[in-house]
Write an enzyme that holds these catalytic residues in place. Structure first.
Site, PDB file in Angstrom:
ATOM      1  CG  LEU A 174      -2.162   0.806   1.234  1.00 12.40           C
ATOM      2  CD1 LEU A 174      -3.078   0.365   2.368  1.00 12.40           C
ATOM      3  CD2 LEU A 174      -1.881   2.287   1.353  1.00 12.40           C
ATOM      4  CB  ALA A 175       3.671   2.184  -1.086  1.00 14.43           C
ATOM      5  CD  GLU A 176      -1.764   5.056  -2.184  1.00 17.57           C
ATOM      6  OE1 GLU A 176      -0.907   5.389  -1.341  1.00 17.57           O
ATOM      7  OE2 GLU A 176      -2.789   4.400  -1.889  1.00 17.57           O
TER       8      GLU A 176
ATOM      9  CD  GLN B  72      -8.220   0.123  -2.768  1.00 18.31           C
ATOM     10  OE1 GLN B  72      -8.197   0.500  -1.607  1.00 18.31           O
ATOM     11  NE2 GLN B  72      -7.866  -1.093  -3.123  1.00 18.31           N
ATOM     12  CG  PHE B  73     -11.154   5.331  -3.689  1.00 19.45           C
ATOM     13  CD1 PHE B  73     -12.470   5.566  -4.092  1.00 19.45           C
ATOM     14  CD2 PHE B  73     -10.878   4.165  -2.989  1.00 19.45           C
ATOM     15  CE1 PHE B  73     -13.480   4.659  -3.796  1.00 19.45           C
ATOM     16  CE2 PHE B  73     -11.883   3.254  -2.696  1.00 19.45           C
ATOM     17  CZ  PHE B  73     -13.190   3.497  -3.094  1.00 19.45           C
ATOM     18  CB  ALA B  74      -9.163  10.129  -7.883  1.00 16.88           C
ATOM     19  CG  ASP B  75     -10.918  10.779  -3.104  1.00 22.56           C
ATOM     20  OD1 ASP B  75     -11.632  11.701  -2.721  1.00 22.56           O
ATOM     21  OD2 ASP B  75     -11.275   9.987  -4.016  1.00 22.56           O
ATOM     22  CG  PHE B  76      -6.821   6.915  -1.266  1.00 21.54           C
ATOM     23  CD1 PHE B  76      -7.261   7.894  -0.395  1.00 21.54           C
ATOM     24  CD2 PHE B  76      -7.527   5.729  -1.337  1.00 21.54           C
ATOM     25  CE1 PHE B  76      -8.394   7.703   0.404  1.00 21.54           C
ATOM     26  CE2 PHE B  76      -8.650   5.518  -0.546  1.00 21.54           C
ATOM     27  CZ  PHE B  76      -9.093   6.504   0.326  1.00 21.54           C
ATOM     28  CB  ILE B  77      -3.825   9.808  -6.944  1.00 26.58           C
ATOM     29  CG1 ILE B  77      -2.819   9.339  -8.003  1.00 26.58           C
ATOM     30  CG2 ILE B  77      -4.160  11.283  -7.137  1.00 26.58           C
ATOM     31  CD1 ILE B  77      -3.370   9.344  -9.413  1.00 26.58           C
TER      32      ILE B  77
ATOM     33  CG  HIS C 106     -13.726   6.952  -0.366  1.00 19.00           C
ATOM     34  ND1 HIS C 106     -13.586   7.345   0.937  1.00 19.00           N
ATOM     35  CD2 HIS C 106     -13.040   5.789  -0.483  1.00 19.00           C
ATOM     36  CE1 HIS C 106     -12.855   6.450   1.598  1.00 19.00           C
ATOM     37  NE2 HIS C 106     -12.502   5.496   0.758  1.00 19.00           N
TER      38      HIS C 106
END
Lengths: 334, 327
Positions: free
Chosen positions: B57-59, B81-86, B128
């Site tokens: 888990l490491a964007e 996984q979600f754009a919010d986490f990019i 999200h």
């Protein structure tokens, strides 16, 4: 006649190879000095060099196979670039931002090494962003069944960046053929190692990623080479990553825009200069009968002649066509 | 030809490209078991875990390792996984992927695709729901695609994977399963940077993209029915590079321009569209270039009533159309 392998402590290197190592180290030192000189003369707007790092850089790169293994460098790695086959001319063309610079044609700052043929991947300035690239290259190497090794370099400051943690963890999980080399010169610009990490040896972190880490005397080129050769063998044999920390010292300011007297004493720098990698390896060559003082002088003269010729060439080389600044934003398709 | 959801169309495109070219592989969090939206379902079974790879888990390193793999002969398709986490990968995308080709004077290139679900309207809360296209459309060297339909998703994802440049492929998550559409089984591509005129009209040009295309078409049908306003609707599909000519040609015909986007109003991609129209079609305008977007609050609050209040919808768009038509 003394057989080469009988030279004690030579790590299996032949007499010619040992001399070549010294040549590369001296070349790296002198290209750095030349860039700083050209900067002070007002010819190059900026210089970032690695005087003092020669053993760490040449010792590791000498264990690689140029053009097959991959190098992901950072801005001090003049010695890595030269050992793998870039030339003083390449570096001085980049220093002066000339059109024919293979690094970038005048787009990137100097010491952002790049050569497609030598697999030295173009670098950037944000610290340690190249480290995940090495992991991806090694991932592709593994997925494609190739025995190519990726070696990535960063400093003690870079070791604090999250990308390094992420990349090492990823590499450990997938047991990738990648070598992480930290050139620990004990200062991230002005911040001392004690403010950068709570451990003395950064290499202990490797344990947390499931692969070996080793700290070596980064001013002893043969010790560095020995560690790097072992790491390359491990990687090439499918045994996964290694973290090598080479403890060294930067003998010059961070860049041409830095004044290092603000954060470290002249006495401290002088002490380290006395135990610098060139002084030590030169003495070793003499003591072990590999080269006489005169022969070392000849090696140095050859390096200087190459740098002088490169300087002359680079100064006369044309600057880029201004309108070419618009090109290569995207791949230009046929 | 079968009717498919967008997530099925995305999966088809990934599957077909992996089959077509063995250099293509997908990597990301949970992709091995199909991913949280099931866009990679079945790929590991067919192609093996080396080509449908679960990552830590490491964007930043999902993108950074993709860059590296692309330099060594592969064509990575990274899933965030979600754009919010990019955002942790912003440096890798902007400093590295986007600049590598330019900074090396064309010597190196970086053919990666970064897929990520974006957009609001699914009770995703502030993490999200985000729209991220404007951040990346601002950066030279990146291509940015926003899809919200099954047909476009398949054709454009194939183009993205085959493109020699880094491509951001943004999939509106509300469109993943909310409707079906005819999607050809055979191979087809849609060119990057080409808009689609979704509805012909004469009174104004409505420029939009993403899920707002669907809402705008509903609004255009409504105002045609009850007020006789004829709206031409253009779906940009790609925001970088974007199809200026298509937009300008339409505005020169209709004389009015309304731009609809889901992102926050200020600095949203529609601002660029508005500026271009004002500059290049000024002589043809007989009304102000107008925008409908989300107000400048973090997108999007979790509560359904709060979210509904904030986001553009067909009613709000229809109201904007009537107001501009009356000008």
């Amino acid at each position: 006649m003394v057989s080469v392998s009988d030279v004690p402590g030579a790590q299996g290197l032949s007499r010619d190879q040992l001399r070549e190592v010294y040549f590369k180290m001296f070349l790296a030192r002198s290209v750095g000095e030349r860039e700083r000189m050209l900067n002070r003369m007002g010819k190059g707007p900026f210089a970032v060099t690695g005087e003092g790092h020669e053993a760490a850089q040449v010792g590791t790169a000498y264990a690689m196979t140029p053009g097959k293994d991959w190098a992901l460098t950072y801005y001090r790695d003049i010695g890595v670039a030269l050992t793998l086959g870039m030339t003083p001319r390449d570096l001085l063309l980049a220093h002066l931002a000339r059109a024919e610079s293979i690094e970038s044609g005048g787009r990137n700052m100097p010491s952002h090494f790049s050569s497609v043929d030598l697999r030295i991947v173009s670098g950037s300035a944000p610290v340690a962003t190249q480290v995940p690239h090495a992991v991806g290259i090694a991932l592709a190497s593994k997925l494609r069944g190739l025995d190519e090794v990726a070696v990535t370099y960063f400093g003690d400051g870079g070791a604090s960046v999250g990308d390094v943690h992420e990349a090492m963890n990823f590499a450990g999980v997938h047991s990738l053929p990648v070598i992480f080399v930290c050139e620990n010169n004990q200062y991230a610009i002005s911040v001392p190692a004690s403010k950068q990490a709570a451990v003395t040896d950064l290499s202990v972190r490797a344990q947390g990623y499931g692969f070996p880490g080793v700290t070596v005397d980064g001013n002893d080129v043969l010790a560095v080479y020995s560690a790097a050769r072992e790491a390359v063998e491990r990687a090439r044999n499918g045994d996964g990553p290694t973290f090598i920390e080479a403890k060294t010292y930067r003998l010059v300011p961070h860049t041409s825009d830095d004044d290092d007297s603000r954060y470290r004493s002249r006495e401290e720098v002088e002490e380290w200069r006395k135990k610098g990698p060139l002084v030590r390896f030169g003495a070793w060559l003499e003591e072990n009968g590999v080269a006489t003082k005169d022969e070392i002088g000849e090696i140095e003269a050859k390096a200087m002649a190459e740098i002088d010729a490169a300087t002359e060439y680079a100064e006369a080389a044309p600057t880029p066509d201004p309108a070419s600044a618009m090109r290569h934003v995207f791949v230009e398709e046929e | 030809m079968a009717e498919k959801t967008m997530v099925e169309a995305v999966r088809d495109a990934l599957h077909d490209e992996m089959k077509r070219d063995e250099r293509v592989f997908v990597l990301g969090e949970d992709v091995g078991r199909g991913g949280v939206f099931r866009a990679t379902e079945g790929l590991r079974d067919e192609f093996g875990e080396d080509r449908c790879m679960d990552t830590p888990l490491a964007e930043a390193t999902i993108v950074g390792a993709s860059i590296g793999a692309s330099l060594n002969g592969l064509l990575p398709v990274a899933e965030i996984q979600f754009a919010d986490f990019i955002h942790p990968a912003f440096d890798q995308i902007v400093s590295e992927a986007a600049r590598l080709h330019y900074r090396s004077n064309g010597a190196w290139s970086c053919p990666i695709t970064v897929r990520t679900p974006y957009g609001a309207g699914v009770h995703g809360g502030p993490y999200h729901s985000q729209s991220i296209e404007a951040f990346y459309a601002h950066v030279p060297g990146l291509k940015v695609i926003c899809v919200a339909s099954p047909y476009d998703a398949k054709g454009l994802l194939k183009s993205a994977i085959r493109d020699p440049n880094p491509v951001m492929f943004l999939e509106h998550k509300k469109a993943y399963r909310s409707f079906r559409e005819e999607v050809p089984d055979e191979d087809y591509t849609i060119p990057i940077g080409v808009a689609e005129r979704k509805r012909e009209g004469s009174d104004m040009t409505l420029v939009t993209y993403g899920l707002m295309t669907r809402y705008s078409l509903e609004a255009a049908a409504a105002v045609q029915g009850d007020g006789g306003i004829s709206v031409e609707v253009i779906d940009l599909r790609t925001v970088s590079p974007w199809d200026k000519e298509c937009v300008l040609e339409s505005v020169r015909k209709t004389g009015k321009a309304l731009i609809v986007y889901e992102d926050n109003l200020t600095g949203g991609f529609g601002a660029e569209v508005a500026a271009t129209i004002a500059e290049d079609a000024f002589d043809f305008l007989d009304g102000p270039v107008t925008r409908i977007a989300s107000p400048d609050v973090p997108l999007a609050p979790y509560s359904g009533v709060l979210e509904e209040f904030i986001l553009p919808n067909p009613e709000k768009i229809a109201e904007g159309i009537r107001k501009l038509a009356a000008y």
